[in-house]
Design a protein around this motif. Sequence first.
Motif, PDB file in Angstrom:
ATOM      1  N   PRO A 422       0.807  -1.233   0.000  1.00  0.00           N
ATOM      2  CA  PRO A 422       0.000   0.000   0.000  1.00  0.00           C
ATOM      3  C   PRO A 422       0.839   1.281   0.000  1.00  0.00           C
ATOM      4  CG  PRO A 422      -0.869  -1.590   1.570  1.00  0.00           C
ATOM      5  CD  PRO A 422       0.437  -2.134   1.094  1.00  0.00           C
ATOM      6  N   GLU A 423       1.935   1.323   0.784  1.00  0.00           N
ATOM      7  CA  GLU A 423       2.727   2.553   0.843  1.00  0.00           C
ATOM      8  C   GLU A 423       3.403   2.853  -0.492  1.00  0.00           C
ATOM      9  OE1 GLU A 423       4.584   3.933   4.802  1.00  0.00           O
ATOM     10  OE2 GLU A 423       4.862   1.755   4.793  1.00  0.00           O
ATOM     11  N   LEU A 424       3.884   1.824  -1.161  1.00  0.00           N
ATOM     12  CA  LEU A 424       4.487   2.028  -2.481  1.00  0.00           C
ATOM     13  C   LEU A 424       3.416   2.357  -3.505  1.00  0.00           C
ATOM     14  CD1 LEU A 424       6.940   1.950  -4.348  1.00  0.00           C
ATOM     15  CD2 LEU A 424       6.562  -0.511  -4.621  1.00  0.00           C
ATOM     16  N   GLU A 425       2.310   1.652  -3.456  1.00  0.00           N
ATOM     17  CA  GLU A 425       1.206   1.902  -4.388  1.00  0.00           C
ATOM     18  C   GLU A 425       0.687   3.325  -4.261  1.00  0.00           C
ATOM     19  OE1 GLU A 425      -1.990   1.156  -7.107  1.00  0.00           O
ATOM     20  OE2 GLU A 425      -0.080   0.164  -6.743  1.00  0.00           O
ATOM     21  N   ALA A 426       0.690   3.872  -3.039  1.00  0.00           N
ATOM     22  CA  ALA A 426       0.192   5.238  -2.838  1.00  0.00           C
ATOM     23  C   ALA A 426       1.081   6.279  -3.509  1.00  0.00           C
ATOM     24  CB  ALA A 426       0.092   5.529  -1.345  1.00  0.00           C
TER      25      ALA A 426
END
Length: 653
Positions: A422-426
Motif C-alpha cells: 500500500p505505501e508504495l502503491e500510494a
Amino acid sequence: MMRVFLGSGWYFLAAGALLLAVFAKAAGSSSRLPRQLRILRLAAAALTALLLARPYAVLYRSAPEPPRLAVLLDASVHMREGHTARGSGRTKYAEASAWLARNLPGLGASAAVECYAFSDRLYRTDCSSFTVSVPAGGYAESDLKGALSALAGDGGGASCPDRVWIFTDGLSLSGGDWPPDDFGCRDRADIISVGAVSPPRGVSVSGLSGPPFAFAHIPFQISGSVRVSGLKGSPLRLKLMDGNGAVAGTRTFQAASDDEIVTATFTVSAPSVGRADYSFCAAVGRGEGCSAVRPLAVSVIREKLRVMYLAGRPSFEYAFLRDLLKGRSGIDLVSFVILRDPEDMPATDERELSLIPFPVNEIFLRDISHFDVFIMQDFDLRRFSVSGNYISSLADFVRKGGGLAVLGGRSSFGGGGYYGMPELEAMLPAGARDLPDFSEGLEYKVFPSGHAASRLFPFQENDEGFWAGAPSLRGASLLGPLKPGARSVFYYEDPSSGGKRVFSAEREYGKGRVMEIAGTSTWRWKMLGARQTKYSGLYSAFWSRTLAYLDGSLGLEKVTLDPLPRPGPGRPFRLKVLNDDYLPPSESELVSVDAYLEAGGETVPVEFTRSGRGLTLTETGRLAYRYADEIFSLGREFVDAVRGKVTGSSIQV
C-alpha cells in the motif's frame, strides 16, 4: 589708527600750490606792512589752498568679523513625505524647517547665516521658511556630494563657509559613499540627525540575511539581528523556524541595556532543491509567542546530484544508464545490480565468495537520506519487504523531497508484487496490476505528451515527424490508469489496439516527485540513434530531463527577481541567475542584463552590479520613491520578459 586723504583732483592741488607761491613772492615785497596784517594774509592763503585740496581723515578701529555658517536642509522625498515619530502630523522636512526658523535668528548676532535646501542640486532659500519652489526638489534623492561641490564653487575650498550644518534623516544618503575629506566643503561639515533619536520600547528585527543560493544537504548559515529598546534585564529568545513551522534553532539572551543590537547565527540545511522558506522570530519574556517576525526565502540548488541506482538483474538498460550517470561530473552515483539473491544458499563458505549479499539495511534505512534520487529498475521488492520498514523508509525519503524513478521489467509493478504494497502503491502515478504485466515482445514508438519533462529539444517538442522517425523501443510494463494529480510525460501507441498507452508518468508526493517509466530499452535510442545526427543526443537528453524533474531542478527558474526584506522606505531587489546546469554562473561565464523600468511617465535605467558568484544586486534608492509599488510590479514583468530569453548564461532584454 587714522589716515588722511585729499579729496580734490590734481588741478585743484596745482591751483593751491600756485596760490601759495604767489603769496610767498608777495610777502617779500610787503615787508613794511604790519606783522598782524602779514599773518592774516598767510592765514587767508593757507585756508584757500586747504579748501582747494579738500583733505579728510579716516579713523580705523579693529572689530571681529562674524564667521560664515551655511545651513543645508535635506529636501529629498524621504524628508518631504516621511513623518516624525512624535505624532505631530508634520513631515520631517516641515519639522526641521520650523525648528531652524525659530533658532537661526539667534545666530545672526554671532554668525553670517546662509540657508540652502538640497536634493538633486543645491537651492538658496529663505532662512525663515526653507521653501523650495523647484518641483524636482520635491521627489528626488539627495546628492550631498553635488551640494557640497556647488557650495564650494569654482574657487574650491577657498570659497567654502567657515562651517556647514547638514540637517538630514540620512535615508537618501545611506546607499552612497561619503565624499572624501578633500572634496568640496566636506572637512567643514557637520551632520545633524532629523527624526526620532530613540526607538520605541520593544523589539524589532533590524536585519536578516542568508546566502542567495544554498546547496541541498550542505549546511549554510542564516544570521538575524534584533534591536531591543527599553527592556534592560528582560530575557530575549531568538528562534529560526523552517517553512513547516519546525524550530531549526534557538538562542537565548538577556538585554544588557535599554538600547542594543542582538545578533544570532543559525546553521541549517535544506533537504531538496527549490525555495526554502524560513522565519526569524524574536520573543521577549517567558511566552512562546513572537514579538517580531521576519521571513526569509533561500534558493536551494544542487552542488552534485547524488543518485542511488538499483537494478534487479543485469541488462543493457542498466549498463547504458550507469555509464551515462558515471560520466557526468555533476552526479555522484552509487549503483547495485543483484547477481545473487538473499535467499540463495551457496554450498561454500561466505568468505570464499566474490559476490556479497545485497546491503538492503544500509541502502533503505541507514544511508537513504544521503541521496537525492532513487532509481529502481526491474526490482522485486517482495524479497525485502518482510517487515515493511524498507518501503516506509523509501516513502519518507520521497515525502521529504527526494525523487523516485521506478522502471519496468519482469520484476516490476505487477511482476514485483507492487499491488500488495500500500505505501508504495500510494506513491505511484499509475496503479499497479495484481498480475505480471510486462510485455517483452512489444515494439513501439514514443511521443511526448506536452509535459515540461518531455521538452527535450525545444525546437522539436511538437514535431511528431521527429519522434516518428526515432528508433523504436522494445518491451514495456503495461501501466494502469493514471491517478488523480498524475500526468503523462510520454506515451506510445499500442500496435495491437491502436490506442495510446502511458510510457512514463509523474506525480508529486509530499515534497518529492515520483516517475514511472514503462520501458527498459531507452538504450536503443543511443545505440540505433547514432546512425542519424539528429537522434544522437536523444538518449542523453531524455535522462537529463528526467533527472532534472526528479531532483526538482526542472521547477527552478533560471532568472528570479525578489525583494530583499530590509527596513526603511527604499525597495532593494536581488536578481539571481542560473546557467544551463541550474548552477550559479562561474566567474568566467558572462551574465549581461539590459533593463529599465517605467513609472509615472518616466523611464529609469536599472543598473546591476556583480556581487559574488554570478549574482547581481540593485537598489531602488535612485528611483522615484513614490513609485515603489509600481516598480515592484514592473520588476515582476521584467522577470516574465527575461524568462525564455536566456541563452546559456547571457541575458538580453
